[in-house]
Design an enzyme around this catalytic site. Structure first.
Site, PDB file in Angstrom:
ATOM      1  N   GLY A  13      22.156  58.434  67.201  1.00 55.28           N
ATOM      2  CA  GLY A  13      23.301  57.998  67.738  1.00 55.28           C
ATOM      3  C   GLY A  13      23.208  59.965  68.332  1.00 55.28           C
ATOM      4  O   GLY A  13      24.877  59.920  69.332  1.00 55.28           O
ATOM      5  N   SER A  38      20.623  53.636  68.785  1.00 51.74           N
ATOM      6  CA  SER A  38      21.098  51.774  68.037  1.00 51.74           C
ATOM      7  C   SER A  38      20.892  50.884  69.585  1.00 51.74           C
ATOM      8  O   SER A  38      20.060  49.928  69.546  1.00 51.74           O
ATOM      9  CB  SER A  38      21.523  52.018  67.082  1.00 51.74           C
ATOM     10  OG  SER A  38      22.077  50.084  67.265  1.00 51.74           O
ATOM     11  N   VAL A  65      20.274  53.245  62.436  1.00 49.36           N
ATOM     12  CA  VAL A  65      20.252  53.420  61.052  1.00 49.36           C
ATOM     13  C   VAL A  65      20.995  53.332  59.215  1.00 49.36           C
ATOM     14  O   VAL A  65      20.721  53.521  58.508  1.00 49.36           O
ATOM     15  CB  VAL A  65      20.782  55.130  61.160  1.00 49.36           C
ATOM     16  CG1 VAL A  65      20.005  55.854  62.321  1.00 49.36           C
ATOM     17  CG2 VAL A  65      21.751  55.106  61.331  1.00 49.36           C
ATOM     18  N   ASN A  91      24.229  61.909  62.816  1.00 51.62           N
ATOM     19  CA  ASN A  91      25.226  61.893  63.810  1.00 51.62           C
ATOM     20  C   ASN A  91      25.778  60.466  64.269  1.00 51.62           C
ATOM     21  O   ASN A  91      27.013  60.308  64.685  1.00 51.62           O
ATOM     22  CB  ASN A  91      25.082  62.636  65.492  1.00 51.62           C
ATOM     23  CG  ASN A  91      26.598  62.002  66.102  1.00 51.62           C
ATOM     24  OD1 ASN A  91      27.424  62.985  66.169  1.00 51.62           O
ATOM     25  ND2 ASN A  91      26.158  61.452  66.878  1.00 51.62           N
ATOM     26  N   TYR A 156      35.922  54.611  56.057  1.00 51.59           N
ATOM     27  CA  TYR A 156      36.014  56.135  57.341  1.00 51.59           C
ATOM     28  C   TYR A 156      35.745  57.186  56.221  1.00 51.59           C
ATOM     29  O   TYR A 156      34.942  58.214  56.127  1.00 51.59           O
ATOM     30  CB  TYR A 156      36.159  55.914  58.438  1.00 51.59           C
ATOM     31  CG  TYR A 156      35.913  57.161  59.190  1.00 51.59           C
ATOM     32  CD1 TYR A 156      34.987  57.336  59.822  1.00 51.59           C
ATOM     33  CD2 TYR A 156      36.963  58.631  59.615  1.00 51.59           C
ATOM     34  CE1 TYR A 156      34.551  58.010  60.995  1.00 51.59           C
ATOM     35  CE2 TYR A 156      35.992  59.785  60.527  1.00 51.59           C
ATOM     36  CZ  TYR A 156      34.798  59.524  60.917  1.00 51.59           C
ATOM     37  OH  TYR A 156      34.448  60.301  61.980  1.00 51.59           O
TER      38      TYR A 156
END
Length: 250
Positions: A13, A38, A65, A91, A156
């Protein structure tokens, strides 16, 4: 701080935000850098060009990923073109915001697969060659929310809590091989993930009021700690979560 000359870093990322800042900082310290992305191809390729302008080797490599097949393809490509990864920075991450009762299964899977599954399988691939080499660094960009609830994205926070224990499990097993495994835990930072909410001056003021340091970080405030952890100067730091949040978690 010791040089990273001769080391190969892979940052997931890395086309923008904290990942971009980390990739550039590692290159300044001497590392060659693979810039994973991505969807942000143009941004990633620009980061790679900036790294090459420093005299380092660089490439932008696409991989989602959240998909193990993509991770394996990425590592196969990197190892064939550059050699084994010495420094892995996990990341890549997403942070959808909603009430607990409003998250659907697809969003749950997307968050866990990107934030946690992706970090696990990237680390798994990297650890195999690091163990053979007797040296390596795995650094994951977690969050202060691996320790404290978010209040706005349970998924998250759950993924970052999982990342904390994942890091400690790996550090306990693999540190004996000359590999250090750590998390950096940013607080409020001006990234694309946070740009929309921070565009509201009233919301930003409330956030700043909670930060003892009195300001919101830029991505460049996070990167130097990652570079330090990647260096031999940090060889005795492993299994640690390092909070870079201006005291927000206090």
């Amino acid at each position: 701080m010791s040089s990273l000359e001769g080391k190969l870093a892979l940052v997931t990322g890395a086309g923008r935000g904290i990942g971009r800042a980390i990739a550039l900082d590692l290159a300044r310290a001497g590392a060659d850098v693979v810039v994973n992305y991505s969807r942000s191809r143009q941004q990633a390729e620009e980061v790679a060009r900036q790294i090459e302008a420093m005299g380092r080797r660089a490439a932008a490599v696409q991989a989602d990923v959240s998909q193990k097949a993509d991770i394996d393809r990425m590592f196969d490509t990197v190892e064939a073109d550059f050699g084994p990864v010495n420094i892995l920075v996990n990341n890549a991450g997403i942070e959808p915001r909603a009430d607990v009762c409003d998250f659907d299964e697809a969003t749950y899977d997307a968050v866990m697969n990107t934030n946690l599954k992706g970090a696990f399988f990237c680390a798994q691939r990297a650890l195999r060659t690091m163990r053979q080499a007797g040296w390596g660094r795995v650094i994951s960009v977690s969050s202060l929310h691996e320790l404290t609830p978010t209040g706005f994205s349970a998924l998250y926070g759950m993924s970052k809590g999982g990342m904390a224990l994942m890091m400690r499990e790996m550090a306990k097993t693999y540190s004996r091989y000359g590999i250090t495994i750590n998390n950096v835990c940013p607080g409020a930072t001006r990234t694309d993930i946070n740009r929309k909410v921070l565009a509201d001056p009233a919301y930003e003021a409330k956030v700043v009021e909670k930060i003892p340091a009195g300001f919101i970080a830029e991505p460049e405030d996070i990167a130097p700690t990652v570079t330090f952890l990647a260096s031999n100067a940090a060889r005795y730091i492993t299994g640690a979560s390092i909070f870079i949040d201006g005291g927000l978690w206090l």
